[in-house]
Design a protein around this motif. Structure first.
Motif, short mmCIF file in Angstrom:
data_model
loop_
_atom_site.label_atom_id
_atom_site.label_comp_id
_atom_site.label_asym_id
_atom_site.label_seq_id
_atom_site.Cartn_x
_atom_site.Cartn_y
_atom_site.Cartn_z
N ASN A 1 -5.63 -8.68 -4.03
CA ASN A 1 -5.33 -8.72 -2.60
C ASN A 1 -6.61 -8.88 -1.79
O ASN A 1 -7.44 -7.98 -1.79
CB ASN A 1 -4.65 -7.42 -2.16
CG ASN A 1 -3.45 -7.09 -3.02
OD1 ASN A 1 -3.42 -6.08 -3.67
ND2 ASN A 1 -2.47 -7.97 -3.01
N HIS B 1 -0.98 -10.60 -0.42
CA HIS B 1 -0.58 -9.19 -0.37
C HIS B 1 0.78 -9.11 0.29
O HIS B 1 1.32 -10.10 0.77
CB HIS B 1 -1.60 -8.31 0.35
CG HIS B 1 -1.61 -8.50 1.83
ND1 HIS B 1 -0.77 -7.82 2.65
CD2 HIS B 1 -2.35 -9.31 2.60
CE1 HIS B 1 -1.01 -8.20 3.90
NE2 HIS B 1 -1.94 -9.10 3.89
N ASP B 2 1.34 -7.94 0.35
CA ASP B 2 2.76 -7.85 0.68
C ASP B 2 3.12 -6.54 1.34
O ASP B 2 4.26 -6.09 1.25
CB ASP B 2 3.56 -8.00 -0.62
CG ASP B 2 2.74 -7.54 -1.81
OD1 ASP B 2 2.40 -6.35 -1.84
OD2 ASP B 2 2.39 -8.38 -2.66
N THR B 3 2.16 -5.94 2.01
CA THR B 3 2.33 -4.55 2.46
C THR B 3 1.71 -4.34 3.82
O THR B 3 0.69 -4.96 4.14
CB THR B 3 1.62 -3.61 1.46
OG1 THR B 3 2.18 -3.81 0.17
CG2 THR B 3 1.75 -2.15 1.84
N GLY C 1 6.50 -5.17 -2.28
CA GLY C 1 5.90 -4.92 -3.59
C GLY C 1 5.23 -6.17 -4.12
O GLY C 1 5.25 -7.23 -3.50
N MET C 2 4.62 -6.04 -5.26
CA MET C 2 3.92 -7.18 -5.84
C MET C 2 4.92 -8.31 -6.14
O MET C 2 5.96 -8.06 -6.74
CB MET C 2 3.23 -6.77 -7.15
CG MET C 2 2.35 -5.55 -7.03
SD MET C 2 0.89 -5.83 -6.02
CE MET C 2 -0.36 -5.88 -7.25
N ARG D 1 10.73 -2.51 -10.63
CA ARG D 1 9.38 -1.94 -10.50
C ARG D 1 9.16 -1.38 -9.10
O ARG D 1 9.48 -1.98 -8.08
CB ARG D 1 8.35 -3.04 -10.78
CG ARG D 1 6.90 -2.63 -10.61
CD ARG D 1 6.36 -2.94 -9.23
NE ARG D 1 4.92 -2.65 -9.13
CZ ARG D 1 4.26 -2.63 -7.97
NH1 ARG D 1 4.88 -2.86 -6.84
NH2 ARG D 1 2.98 -2.35 -7.93
N GLY E 1 6.06 0.34 -6.66
CA GLY E 1 4.64 0.62 -6.54
C GLY E 1 4.43 1.95 -5.84
O GLY E 1 5.30 2.83 -5.83
N ASP E 2 3.30 2.07 -5.20
CA ASP E 2 2.94 3.31 -4.52
C ASP E 2 3.59 3.44 -3.14
O ASP E 2 3.76 4.55 -2.63
CB ASP E 2 1.42 3.36 -4.32
CG ASP E 2 0.93 2.15 -3.51
OD1 ASP E 2 1.36 1.02 -3.81
OD2 ASP E 2 0.14 2.35 -2.57
N SER E 3 3.92 2.30 -2.54
CA SER E 3 4.23 2.29 -1.10
C SER E 3 5.37 3.23 -0.66
O SER E 3 5.29 3.81 0.42
CB SER E 3 4.52 0.87 -0.64
OG SER E 3 3.43 0.05 -0.94
N THR F 1 -3.08 0.35 0.13
CA THR F 1 -2.56 -0.97 -0.18
C THR F 1 -3.25 -1.47 -1.44
O THR F 1 -4.29 -0.96 -1.84
CB THR F 1 -2.78 -1.94 1.00
OG1 THR F 1 -2.12 -3.18 0.71
CG2 THR F 1 -4.24 -2.21 1.26
N GLY F 2 -2.65 -2.47 -2.07
CA GLY F 2 -3.22 -3.01 -3.29
C GLY F 2 -2.38 -2.64 -4.49
O GLY F 2 -1.18 -2.36 -4.37
N GLY G 1 -0.41 -0.94 -6.72
CA GLY G 1 0.25 0.34 -6.57
C GLY G 1 0.12 1.26 -7.76
O GLY G 1 0.01 2.49 -7.61
C1 SD4 Z 1 2.60 -2.26 -4.36
N1 SD4 Z 1 0.87 -1.37 -2.97
O1 SD4 Z 1 3.79 -2.54 -4.40
C2 SD4 Z 1 1.88 -2.37 -3.04
C3 SD4 Z 1 1.35 -3.76 -2.91
C4 SD4 Z 1 0.33 -3.99 -1.85
O2 SD4 Z 1 -1.05 -5.46 -0.79
O3 SD4 Z 1 -0.13 -3.12 -1.16
N2 SD4 Z 1 -0.12 -5.20 -1.70
O4 SD4 Z 1 1.96 -1.94 -5.35
#
Ligand code: SD4
Length: 339
Positions: A174, A196-198, A218-219, A226, A228-230, A249-250, A252
């Motif tokens: 990202n 990226h997506d968040t 998510g990714m 799946r 992620g952390d969000s 972000t990033g 997860g």
């Molecule tokens: C995830 N953290 O689903 C999110 C993806 C994300 O920039 O933040 N992308 O893992």
């Protein structure tokens, strides 16, 4: 090269939406109210949040309304216009947390435009914190949310078709370059992949109360199911009204591994500034994974503390966040990085 659409968007933005080259924001002195959010799309999201904060509104309303702008954007990689999972479905994750440690979350939610608002309803109307999948969708419909068509956006359709040719899951690092890209739409690589997506947002209102939100598709091309952390309180988002608030972000998986946002807040409790706390959390990930593997991923944290100071840090160059504390102060800050 800028996409034509992106170029038009840049042209239509007001001056305050641009990052100022050479402008060094004052992170030492506290601001109140204050809102910060991840990536370029944070500029537009902050504007909506600021409308609430500048009128003396509650941070909780600000962080909901802020990220709703991003969720609703057709030109963005957050929300229903985003890239699907590897089976072709867009699945959304989101959470929200207020100054009383009330929190709500939805995950693996399909065909609902505003997952952050469903997360808020989970927080306010159920005895639970988290609803997932068909249960989350059922709850949203009971609450009056509309079931949107199960159709990919044109961009996502194209990207998915391209991805299907190899069907390889390889997370894309990202990055954004805040110097060049300060407009609404996040960067899209020429091969059609979003980078990226968040969006994660944390805010303090005029009363000094903190709240946060985080929302994502998510990714892209992730395994079906799946998460992620969000949507995970403590990982993608954490708020402690005595101390501060953080969001991530990033990649997860690596944020979850260290309970990232909770860690950042706990480090601030020990006296670290928001920036120093974010840096320590990033270092923790690098320590666990090693330098080599860490170069393959991006994770960024942003945080504010009770004094109204803010900061962010990331693994590698290319992460930026938007900071807003006045009508004419809404600007991008390049995240400092380690590798
Ligand atoms: C995830 N953290 O689903 C999110 C993806 C994300 O920039 O933040 N992308 O893992």
């Amino acid at each position: 090269m800028l996409h034509r659409r992106r170029f038009l968007q840049l042209g239509s933005l007001g001056l305050s939406s641009f990052s100022f080259a050479g402008f060094t924001p004052d992170t030492k002195s506290g601001r109140k109210p204050l809102v910060i959010s991840t990536w370029d799309a944070g500029i537009e999201a902050n504007k909506a949040a600021w409308k609430v904060l500048s009128k003396g509104g509650r941070a909780l309303d600000a962080v909901e309304q802020g990220v709703m702008v991003t969720e609703a954007s057709q030109n963005c990689c957050v929300g229903l216009g985003a890239n699907p999972d590897r089976d072709g479905y867009v699945t959304l994750d989101s959470c929200i947390m207020d100054e009383h440690a009330n929190c709500g979350s939805v995950a693996f939610l399909e065909r609902i435009k505003h997952p952050v608002s469903v997360a808020r309803r989970v927080m306010e109307k159920t005895p639970h914190v988290m609803l997932v999948g068909t249960g989350a969708q059922q709850f949203a419909l009971e609450e009056g949310f509309t079931l949107e068509p199960a159709k990919l956006s044109d961009d996502a359709e194209k990207a998915y078709r391209e991805w299907l040719k190899k069907s390889e899951y390889k997370p894309v690092i990202n990055v954004e370059n805040a110097k060049k890209q300060t407009a609404f739409a996040p960067t899209k690589f020429d091969n059609g992949e979003w980078n990226h997506d968040t969006i994660g947002m944390v805010a303090m209102d005029a009363s000094g109360n903190l709240s946060g939100s985080c929302t994502t598709s998510g990714m892209g091309f992730k395994m079906r199911g799946r998460l992620g952390d969000s949507p995970i309180i403590g990982a993608g988002l954490f708020v402690d009204n005595e101390v501060g608030a953080a969001t991530a972000t990033g990649q997860g998986e690596d944020v979850i591994r260290i309970c990232g946002s909770h860690l950042v807040v706990e480090l601030m409790r020990q006296g670290l500034s928001p920036e120093a706390a974010c840096k320590k959390a990033v270092e923790r990930i690098i320590k666990i994974k090693g330098n080599k593997a860490s170069k393959e991923i991006q994770v960024g944290f942003i945080a504010i503390n009770k004094k109204g100071e803010y900061g962010g840090y990331c693994i590698q160059k290319g992460f930026s966040f938007a900071v807003c504390y006045a009508d004419d102060k809404n600007f991008m800050v390049d995240g400092k990085y380690i590798l």
